[in-house]
Write an enzyme that holds these catalytic residues in place. Structure first.
Site, PDB file in Angstrom:
ATOM      1  N   GLU A  26       9.142 -50.470  10.345  1.00 25.32           N
ATOM      2  CA  GLU A  26       9.608 -49.353   9.515  1.00 25.32           C
ATOM      3  C   GLU A  26       8.413 -48.619   8.901  1.00 25.32           C
ATOM      4  OE1 GLU A  26      12.238 -51.187   6.698  1.00 25.32           O
ATOM      5  OE2 GLU A  26      13.633 -51.819   8.264  1.00 25.32           O
ATOM      6  N   ARG A  43      13.943 -27.935  22.048  1.00 24.84           N
ATOM      7  CA  ARG A  43      14.604 -27.543  23.300  1.00 24.84           C
ATOM      8  C   ARG A  43      16.070 -27.970  23.337  1.00 24.84           C
ATOM      9  NH1 ARG A  43      10.088 -29.667  27.348  1.00 24.84           N
ATOM     10  NH2 ARG A  43       9.806 -31.097  25.599  1.00 24.84           N
ATOM     11  N   GLN A  44      16.476 -28.823  22.371  1.00 26.29           N
ATOM     12  CA  GLN A  44      17.902 -29.175  22.273  1.00 26.29           C
ATOM     13  C   GLN A  44      18.510 -28.295  21.176  1.00 26.29           C
ATOM     14  OE1 GLN A  44      18.459 -33.515  22.193  1.00 26.29           O
ATOM     15  NE2 GLN A  44      16.401 -33.678  23.010  1.00 26.29           N
ATOM     16  N   ASP A  51       9.452 -18.168  32.891  1.00 27.37           N
ATOM     17  CA  ASP A  51      10.922 -18.175  32.941  1.00 27.37           C
ATOM     18  C   ASP A  51      11.431 -17.037  32.061  1.00 27.37           C
ATOM     19  OD1 ASP A  51      10.917 -19.112  30.256  1.00 27.37           O
ATOM     20  OD2 ASP A  51      10.829 -21.179  30.960  1.00 27.37           O
ATOM     21  N   LYS A  76      13.033 -19.119  37.497  1.00 23.95           N
ATOM     22  CA  LYS A  76      12.914 -20.587  37.692  1.00 23.95           C
ATOM     23  C   LYS A  76      14.253 -21.267  37.515  1.00 23.95           C
ATOM     24  CE  LYS A  76      11.655 -23.265  33.974  1.00 23.95           C
ATOM     25  NZ  LYS A  76      10.777 -23.731  32.884  1.00 23.95           N
ATOM     26  N   ARG A  92      15.792 -25.171  36.679  1.00 26.27           N
ATOM     27  CA  ARG A  92      15.431 -26.542  36.315  1.00 26.27           C
ATOM     28  C   ARG A  92      16.475 -27.494  36.885  1.00 26.27           C
ATOM     29  NH1 ARG A  92      12.181 -29.344  33.200  1.00 26.27           N
ATOM     30  NH2 ARG A  92      11.132 -27.573  32.245  1.00 26.27           N
ATOM     31  N   THR A 127       6.033 -31.861  31.319  1.00 24.20           N
ATOM     32  CA  THR A 127       5.599 -32.575  32.540  1.00 24.20           C
ATOM     33  C   THR A 127       4.650 -31.716  33.383  1.00 24.20           C
ATOM     34  OG1 THR A 127       7.408 -31.701  33.870  1.00 24.20           O
ATOM     35  CG2 THR A 127       7.823 -33.759  32.664  1.00 24.20           C
ATOM     36  N   SER A 143       6.965 -26.767  35.421  1.00 21.40           N
ATOM     37  CA  SER A 143       7.180 -25.306  35.386  1.00 21.40           C
ATOM     38  C   SER A 143       5.884 -24.573  35.695  1.00 21.40           C
ATOM     39  CB  SER A 143       7.651 -24.859  34.000  1.00 21.40           C
ATOM     40  OG  SER A 143       8.753 -25.595  33.595  1.00 21.40           O
TER      41      SER A 143
END
Ligand code: R5P
Length: 347
Positions: free
Chosen positions: A63, A126-127, A199, A222, A224, A253, A256
């Site tokens: 923790e 990105r979420q 993109d 592009k 994905r 990664t 792209s």
């Protein structure tokens, strides 16, 4: 005028304004978690202040343990912590987030006047929408957590999507690294240039670079397929015999970027380089970049770049100057947005 003299002058002006009843320039304290301490130290050097003392460690069970080691009562507290991995310190993005939240909580309970979360890389960005059934909007959850912990202002850099500002009901100062990364390319005075958005989501920022560099814009269409795999379907725009600068916000990664660079080469482009703000550099990005046709990849230090990635094609430029100047302005109740008056990044 030296930095020390400048700060003393600012402090005198602040005291006068405070005596006149204005709410400006309360004692500024900058803290850091463990994700990007060198960036926090650079910011403090520019501000001519020292990094405030806090112990941020782990209990033996894993923790996070935080102890603020100096008085913050009534202070204007800034906590610098990108929500990302620090490979060399063994910190995951989740550890980074917990450190940030607990530092905010500790400062709030120690009676800081105002706490600003300085998040040079907003992880989970990105979420940001429900693009499939039964998925979370984690970028919103992170915003809720930062607010609930006690932050009352957020300072961040090149958000993946501008709309994330709306996930907060407190002021968000959104900075852009184009002042530093774009300026690097402007100084190179590259000829026969095209700026490429890898993109459609990146068009607005790429257009701002194109205007800054006086170059036309091209776009990669592009698709994905997964978190690790992307495919270029089309290149829109004239790239044959052109030198290219690819502009993006995140390299994770590297799929792209590398797919875009190969598609450009196939279409007859000449020299291809890239500038990407946030070097997430998940495996195998570094190897992909080093083995690619790219001549240079320019990134910011919003995220710490591991030493193993520092001796090849990846060049790191510091965003400490714009973060420091923004912190100074926030502390002094001055405009932050006019720092970007020359870059056409909004609208
Ligand atoms: C996507 O919308 C982002 O702007 C980046 O292009 C993407 O996150 C990069 O991911 P990767 O390096 O894994 O292709």
């Amino acid at each position: 005028m030296g930095n020390g003299v400048k700060m003393r002058l600012i402090q005198t002006i602040q005291s006068t304004r405070r005596e006149e009843g204005e709410n400006v320039g309360y004692d500024l304290k900058v803290f850091s978690g463990n994700t990007n301490r060198p960036l926090a130290e650079d910011i403090c050097n520019i501000l001519d202040t020292r990094l405030a003392e806090a112990t941020v460690t782990r209990f033996s069970g894993g923790e996070t343990h935080v102890q603020i080691d100096e008085n913050v009562r009534g202070c204007d507290v800034f906590i610098v912590q990108p929500i990302c991995e620090n490979e060399e310190e063994g910190i995951s993005p989740n550890d980074a987030l917990m450190e940030l939240l607990i530092l905010i909580d500790a400062a709030r309970r120690a009676s800081a006047r105002r706490i600003t979360a300085v998040v040079p890389y907003y992880g989970y960005a990105r979420q940001d929408r429900k693009d499939r059934p039964r998925v979370p909007i984690t970028a919103k959850l992170v915003a809720n957590m930062i607010y609930t912990a006690g932050a009352r202002r957020v300072l961040t850099l090149d958000l993946h999507a501008n709309q994330i500002q709306g996930f907060f009901d407190i002021p968000v100062d959104h900075l852009y690294s184009i002042n530093i990364l774009g300026e690097y390319f402007r100084m190179k005075n590259l000829k026969n240039l095209v700026v490429m958005a890898p993109d459609v989501g990146g068009i607005k920022m790429a257009r701002a670079y194109a205007e800054l560099l006086g170059a036309p814009l091209a776009i990669v269409d592009k698709r994905r397929w997964s978190g690790q795999k992307t495919e270029v379907l089309n290149v829109i725009g004239e790239v044959k015999d052109k030198n290219i600068v690819i502009v993006d916000d995140i390299i994770s990664t590297g799929s792209s970027l590398i797919e875009a660079a190969s598609a450009l080469k196939d279409k007859g482009a000449r020299d291809i380089c890239a500038t990407i703000v946030h070097p997430v550099l998940a495996d195998p990005a570094v190897e992909r970049v080093e083995n690619s046709i790219l001549t240079e990849l320019v990134v910011s230090n919003s995220i710490p770049v591991p030493k193993r990635a520092q001796n090849g094609k990846i060049k790191i430029l510091s965003v400490a100057p714009i973060l420091a100047e923004s912190i100074r302005r926030i502390n002094n109740d001055e405009s932050v947005s006019n720092l970007f008056a020359n870059a056409k990044v909004e609208g």
